[in-house]
Design a protein around this motif. Structure first.
Motif, PDB file in Angstrom:
ATOM      1  N   ILE A 199       0.975  -1.180   0.064  1.00 24.42           N
ATOM      2  CA  ILE A 199       0.101   0.022  -0.052  1.00 24.42           C
ATOM      3  C   ILE A 199       0.711   1.426   0.039  1.00 24.42           C
ATOM      4  N   ASP A 200       0.484   2.312  -0.791  1.00 26.21           N
ATOM      5  CA  ASP A 200       0.929   3.528  -0.695  1.00 26.21           C
ATOM      6  C   ASP A 200      -0.298   4.423  -0.848  1.00 26.21           C
ATOM      7  N   GLU A 442     -10.067   4.665   2.287  1.00 27.89           N
ATOM      8  CA  GLU A 442     -11.324   3.934   1.766  1.00 27.89           C
ATOM      9  C   GLU A 442     -11.140   3.304   0.693  1.00 27.89           C
ATOM     10  N   THR A 443     -10.606   3.985  -0.474  1.00 32.27           N
ATOM     11  CA  THR A 443     -10.696   3.666  -1.794  1.00 32.27           C
ATOM     12  C   THR A 443      -9.501   2.242  -1.718  1.00 32.27           C
ATOM     13  N   LEU A 444      -8.543   2.341  -1.033  1.00 27.08           N
ATOM     14  CA  LEU A 444      -7.652   1.303  -1.348  1.00 27.08           C
ATOM     15  C   LEU A 444      -8.168   0.097  -0.448  1.00 27.08           C
ATOM     16  N   LEU A 445      -8.805   0.205   0.804  1.00 29.68           N
ATOM     17  CA  LEU A 445      -9.262  -0.920   1.409  1.00 29.68           C
ATOM     18  C   LEU A 445     -10.248  -1.506   0.637  1.00 29.68           C
ATOM     19  N   LEU A 446     -11.167  -0.827   0.091  1.00 26.84           N
ATOM     20  CA  LEU A 446     -12.049  -1.491  -0.847  1.00 26.84           C
ATOM     21  C   LEU A 446     -11.452  -2.191  -2.075  1.00 26.84           C
ATOM     22  N   ASP A 447     -10.480  -1.532  -2.603  1.00 25.29           N
ATOM     23  CA  ASP A 447      -9.593  -2.560  -3.572  1.00 25.29           C
ATOM     24  C   ASP A 447      -8.979  -3.626  -3.466  1.00 25.29           C
ATOM     25  N   VAL A 448      -8.641  -3.617  -2.072  1.00 25.29           N
ATOM     26  CA  VAL A 448      -8.154  -5.194  -1.594  1.00 25.29           C
ATOM     27  C   VAL A 448      -9.189  -5.826  -1.558  1.00 25.29           C
ATOM     28  N   ILE A 449     -10.356  -5.562  -0.848  1.00 25.42           N
ATOM     29  CA  ILE A 449     -11.393  -6.453  -0.676  1.00 25.42           C
ATOM     30  C   ILE A 449     -11.994  -7.066  -1.998  1.00 25.42           C
ATOM     31  N   GLN A 453      -5.517  -4.594  -7.891  1.00 25.53           N
ATOM     32  CA  GLN A 453      -4.186  -4.279  -7.475  1.00 25.53           C
ATOM     33  C   GLN A 453      -3.743  -2.984  -8.252  1.00 25.53           C
ATOM     34  N   MET A 454      -4.506  -2.488  -9.100  1.00 23.24           N
ATOM     35  CA  MET A 454      -4.112  -1.274 -10.049  1.00 23.24           C
ATOM     36  C   MET A 454      -3.199  -0.099  -8.984  1.00 23.24           C
ATOM     37  N   LEU A 455      -3.985   0.094  -7.995  1.00 21.07           N
ATOM     38  CA  LEU A 455      -3.523   1.291  -7.159  1.00 21.07           C
ATOM     39  C   LEU A 455      -2.463   0.711  -6.099  1.00 21.07           C
ATOM     40  N   PHE A 456      -1.796  -0.437  -6.417  1.00 14.65           N
ATOM     41  CA  PHE A 456      -0.708  -1.058  -5.503  1.00 14.65           C
ATOM     42  C   PHE A 456       0.610  -1.290  -6.345  1.00 14.65           C
TER      43      PHE A 456
END
Ligand code: BG6
Length: 510
Positions: A199-200, A442-449, A453-456
């Motif tokens: 995560i960044d 919020e955005t990133l946690l939802l992406d994980v769920i 992976q685009m934003l990681f």
């Protein structure tokens, strides 16, 4: 000039609800209280989480579930506001919170965690797909990863919702190239790359995501986004705050590792990358890696010419006196940790050959501002020379605060004589969309769920970033470059100004 939203086609969350259990290691820590738990709650309140979502907090406390729920309520009250726990959604969310108290070295604790998550899943109370969030100091990464494996919590599974379990890793991603490789190897012993989310939080910021949309969702900018039109690029990540209570961690890191290795390099990659063939994790991450790999490597002997490091001394910020870095609690009185970095990088591609990318970041600067400025060249013929010709065009992407974009250009100043003035077209996110921007987490946690992976960052991106930084770190360690000082509340040392003035340019006055 202000902007209005003329079309919002396709703006809908439209994402699947995925049942899962979110296990937070370091649940009682600062990041968890300040960001993770409030973000999960906001997602829950917006009905973006599956009703069978659960959050299991892990920390070395002898709490039961109710005590953990009390801690979460306090955190939400502090970081969202008292209304958070008065809202009807809190009741449902709090029932989804569980606690597993154990020392991270205690193997028995992991076994209990496994049994607990299985029994909750058997009761069909929660999703059995697990996400592990490591919000813990890097010294215990190895212990946790090995213990998770020993407790068979890492067994691979592919379901309708993708590959599980997933693991989220916070910074730092090592402290140099070797340790970053070692960390990746360690992660890859138990997880596949497709299960790892480095995560960044910068990548989750709306204004950073908008860089992609701005560049690749419009036609008109692409043709000028190159060495023919761009004179240079300036990327600034300025902070007003000092190191606060993080001195012990910061002392081991410094600004280069804390900000340049990740946030700044990510911004550079997003601005400089080639258009991907699709907006998805594979293609976007590939292009980013390619561009970072194209950054011209520095030789250690030339580092002092390209990079400046400095540390703040006592000064004044917004009228308030503040201590110098070495006087901060927890900082060694002879510390040589840099709190400011300015540098010049070249990206050796056809598009960017010869265009300098100037980057700077620092703590205790006059204000908090992050922006990317594309400075265009002068017109090929200066027809208006002698008419008060303003600066050439600048396109500024404001990452924070006042998220938005502005473009400055020359206009005729009203009057009978031909005088020019610089004017600005300004797009302000909040004004155009009339809504608050979600927190990056919020955005990133939802992406994980949901498994996006685009934003990681891919492992290769971190390795490429460390490759760029290694000569700088080595040169600094061998004291091949001076450590300058700057008074808190200023834009860094004189040497940072010189970096640009010797090229006939100057930093933007912010
Ligand atoms: C973190 C750094 O990653 O980002 C901190 O470790 C820094 O030192 C923070 O203060 C800045 O984040 P933001 O979102 O406030 O720009």
């Amino acid at each position: 000039m202000s902007f209005v939203v003329t079309s919002r086609e396709g703006v809908s969350p439209g994402r699947p609800l995925v049942p899962c259990t979110f296990v937070i290691f370091g649940a009682a820590g600062d990041l968890s209280r300040r960001k993770l738990l409030p973000s999960l709650y906001r997602l829950w309140a917006q009905k973006l989480l599956h009703p069978q979502t659960a959050v299991v907090g892990v920390a070395r406390r002898e709490w039961n579930d109710d005590q953990f729920r009390e801690m979460v309520a306090e955190a939400l009250t502090e970081f969202i506001g008292p209304e958070a726990v008065q809202a009807p959604e809190w009741e449902g969310f709090s029932r989804r919170l569980f606690f597993a108290g154990f020392d991270l070295r205690d193997t028995e604790g992991y076994r209990r965690l496994r049994e607990r998550s299985r029994s909750l899943a058997d009761l069909e109370l929660v999703g059995k797909q697990l996400v592990f969030y490591l919000s813990i100091p890097p010294e215990v990464f190895t212990t946790v990863l090995e213990n998770l494996r020993a407790a068979e919590l890492t067994a691979y599974e592919r379901t309708d919702f993708g590959e599980w379990p997933r693991i989220v890793v916070e910074k730092p991603f090592g402290r140099d190239l070797d340790s970053s490789r070692a960390l990746n190897a360690l992660l890859l012993r138990s997880f596949r790359e497709s299960q790892i989310y480095r995560i960044d939080h910068y990548l989750g910021k709306e204004s950073v995501q908008n860089l992609l949309v701005f560049r690749f969702g419009n036609t008109i900018y692409e043709s000028i986004w190159n060495r023919r039109y761009v004179d240079h690029v300036q990327i600034t990540v300025a902070e007003e705050i000092g190191v606060g209570t993080r001195a012990a961690t910061y002392e081991q890191m410094g600004a280069l590792r804390d900000i340049v290795q990740n946030h700044l390099i990510q911004l550079l990659a997003t601005v400089a990358m080639e258009p991907p063939s699709a907006i998805d994790a594979k293609h976007v991450r590939q292009e980013k890696v390619k561009i970072i790999e194209s950054v011209r490597p520095l030789r250690e002997e030339e580092v002092a010419e390209y990079f400046v490091r400095a540390q703040y001394t006592a000064g004044t910020i917004q009228g308030e006196p503040v201590p110098g870095y070495r006087e901060e609690p927890g900082v060694a009185p002879n510390s040589v940790t840099e709190t400011f970095v300015a540098g010049k990088l070249y990206v050796d591609t056809w598009r960017w050959s010869g265009v300098p990318f100037y980057v700077r970041t620092g703590k205790r600067l006059p204000k908090r501002i992050t922006e990317v400025a594309i400075q265009f060249k002068e017109p090929p013929m200066l027809l208006f020379r002698g008419h008060n010709l303003p600066q050439p065009n600048v396109l500024v992407m404001r990452i924070q605060p006042n998220e938005g974009i502005s473009l400055s250009f020359a206009a005729k100043a009203p009057g009978v004589s031909m005088e020019l003035a610089s004017v600005e077209m300004n797009f302000l996110y909040e004004e155009a969309f009339h809504q608050d921007l979600p927190d990056a987490y919020e955005t990133l946690l939802l992406d994980v769920i949901v498994g996006d992976q685009m934003l990681f960052a891919h492992a290769e991106l971190h390795e490429a970033a460390w490759q760029v930084l290694m000569p700088i770190l080595n040169a600094w360690e061998e004291t091949l470059a001076p450590l300058y000082r700057y008074p808190a509340g200023t834009w860094g040392p004189e040497a940072a100004e010189k970096l640009l003035s010797q090229d006939g340019r100057r930093w933007r006055r912010l």
